[in-house]
Design an enzyme around this catalytic site. Structure first.
Site, mmCIF file in Angstrom:
data_model
loop_
_atom_site.group_PDB
_atom_site.id
_atom_site.type_symbol
_atom_site.label_atom_id
_atom_site.label_comp_id
_atom_site.label_asym_id
_atom_site.label_seq_id
_atom_site.Cartn_x
_atom_site.Cartn_y
_atom_site.Cartn_z
ATOM 1 N N ALA A 34 -6.802 -9.565 -5.095
ATOM 2 C CA ALA A 34 -6.883 -8.120 -4.866
ATOM 3 C C ALA A 34 -7.330 -7.445 -6.153
ATOM 4 C CB ALA A 34 -5.519 -7.585 -4.446
ATOM 5 N N GLY A 62 7.265 -2.918 -5.356
ATOM 6 C CA GLY A 62 7.555 -3.147 -3.937
ATOM 7 C C GLY A 62 9.028 -2.877 -3.670
ATOM 8 N N TYR A 71 -6.053 -0.391 -16.791
ATOM 9 C CA TYR A 71 -5.927 -0.982 -15.466
ATOM 10 C C TYR A 71 -7.270 -1.554 -15.010
ATOM 11 C CZ TYR A 71 -4.985 -1.110 -10.416
ATOM 12 O OH TYR A 71 -4.836 -1.503 -9.123
ATOM 13 N N ASP A 114 7.867 -11.513 -4.625
ATOM 14 C CA ASP A 114 7.755 -10.142 -5.146
ATOM 15 C C ASP A 114 8.915 -9.907 -6.100
ATOM 16 O OD1 ASP A 114 6.305 -7.363 -3.660
ATOM 17 O OD2 ASP A 114 7.742 -7.162 -5.296
ATOM 18 N N GLY A 147 5.158 -5.232 -1.372
ATOM 19 C CA GLY A 147 4.469 -3.979 -1.725
ATOM 20 C C GLY A 147 3.881 -3.336 -0.483
ATOM 21 N N PHE A 148 3.211 -2.249 -0.705
ATOM 22 C CA PHE A 148 2.654 -1.495 0.421
ATOM 23 C C PHE A 148 1.605 -2.325 1.181
ATOM 24 C CE2 PHE A 148 -1.098 1.444 1.058
ATOM 25 C CZ PHE A 148 -0.762 1.793 2.367
ATOM 26 N N ILE A 149 0.566 -2.747 0.510
ATOM 27 C CA ILE A 149 -0.490 -3.498 1.218
ATOM 28 C C ILE A 149 0.025 -4.890 1.585
ATOM 29 C CG2 ILE A 149 -2.868 -4.390 1.134
ATOM 30 C CD1 ILE A 149 -3.554 -2.150 -0.820
#
Ligand code: UDP
Length: 331
Positions: free
Chosen positions: A117, A36, A149, A31, A10-12
């Protein structure tokens, strides 16, 4: 050190993998490529300390083996992005709850430290600015999709802290505020990559609502350094930390700066929330973290300011726009 990153493509996650490799760690990622992409980790595959598994964290035998190898686990796999959350609430809730349950249960068996996270979204629509870690969470009603969420992540936090208190599992919880930088996709609604792509392609820059809502944008490399430092700090265990920047900017101002810094002819248009997300959507007016706790604990200071962040994202998007494999989703 052997690190396991869930959501590592993914991004982070991919930036975290890069930072851990840079300091000499062996990095395993898992992943399922739901949000991602393999492109995020293409440049890491050449490193023989980098290992990737394309699978879901819900595959328990696979995860058990990865957890066994790891000295530390960074649990970033989750459903992300307001658009995805609103459009696929079942997937959001199930991914966020099951994935975390599995990671914590496996980690607890072997007492492997876990970074969880979480998100600033858990503060919900609280108007008490800045948000600090001990504040009450003010989450809206269940018929408003967005809050699924926040609620799923809040439960993840409760569960992680329960493992710490009851089973001595070392956990650290990071609430990411709006995190931006190269490789972030606009497909799930994130504002900065969307604005930059719109500006670079001359399409209208779409500001939702009146644009006077504000956010603070943290640069992804600052954020992953904070995560790594937290996991090296014994006093951080069993604690929750805001992670991000406290430089506040309205979305109108963000649109103006993206347009100016990319020299774009795009016009800035305002789109009602109902049109963007369907009826009854709720947005928060301001979102600013209180960073005192993380400053005190690890001496954290965000280094890259908003104009420099915008410049770097523009540069990244320009490069990708000219790459043969570039994927233009109109996001
Ligand atoms: N936003 C916008 N135009 C877009 C995408 C997002 O004006 O094309 C707004 C969104 O409504 C919110 C802010 O930008 O007020 C930040 O949105 P993002 O989805 O990046 O993160 P959020 O803070 O909502 O989690």
């Amino acid at each position: 050190m052997y690190a396991l990153i869930t959501g590592g493509a993914g991004f982070i996650g991919s930036h975290l993998a890069e930072a851990l490799l840079a300091r000499g760690d062996v990095v395993y990622i898992i992943d399922d490529l739901s949000t991602g992409t393999i492109r995020n980790i293409d440049h890491l595959k050449v490193n023989d300390r980098f290992h990737y598994t394309i699978d879901t964290v819900e595959n328990i035998p696979v995860m058990a083996e990865l957890v066994d190898r790891a000295d530390v686990i960074f649990h970033l796999a989750a459903a992300v992005g307001v658009r995805l959350v609103v459009e696929s609430p079942v997937r959001t809730i199930e991914t966020n709850l099951r994935g975390t349950e599995i990671v914590l249960a496996l980690a607890a068996k072997k007492k492997k430290p876990v970074f969880l996270a979480s998100t600033s979204e858990v503060y919900g629509k609280s108007e008490r600015i800045p948000y600090s870690e001990d504040d009450d969470l003010l989450i809206g009603p269940p018929h408003v999709g967005r809050w699924a969420y926040a609620c799923s992540k809040a439960i993840d936090e409760f569960l992680a802290l329960a493992y710490w208190r009851e089973r001595d599992l070392p956990v650290v919880i990071g609430r990411f505020f709006n995190t931006v930088g190269p490789r972030q996709t606009g497909r799930y609604g994130m504002v900065l990559p969307r604005f930059v792509r719109q500006a670079l392609s001359g399409q209208p820059i779409t500001v939702y609502g009146d644009g006077e809502q504000s956010r603070c944008f943290g640069y992804v490399e600052d954020v992953v350094q904070a995560v790594i430092r937290l996991m090296e700090t014994p006093e951080a265990v069993g604690q929750v930390f805001n992670i991000g920047s406290d430089e506040e900017i309205t979305i109108n101002e963000l649109a103006r700066r993206v347009k100016a810094l990319s020299d774009s002819p795009s016009e800035i248009v305002h789109v009602p929330y109902d049109q963007a997300f369907g009826e009854g959507f709720e947005d928060m007016r301001r979102r600013v973290p209180d960073l005192r706790k993380i400053r005190r604990t690890i001496g954290y200071e965000p280094r890259v300011g908003i104009d420099e962040i915008i410049r770097r994202v523009i540069e990244h998007e320009r490069y990708h726009a000219s790459a043969p494999t570039a994927r233009w989703t109109g996001a």
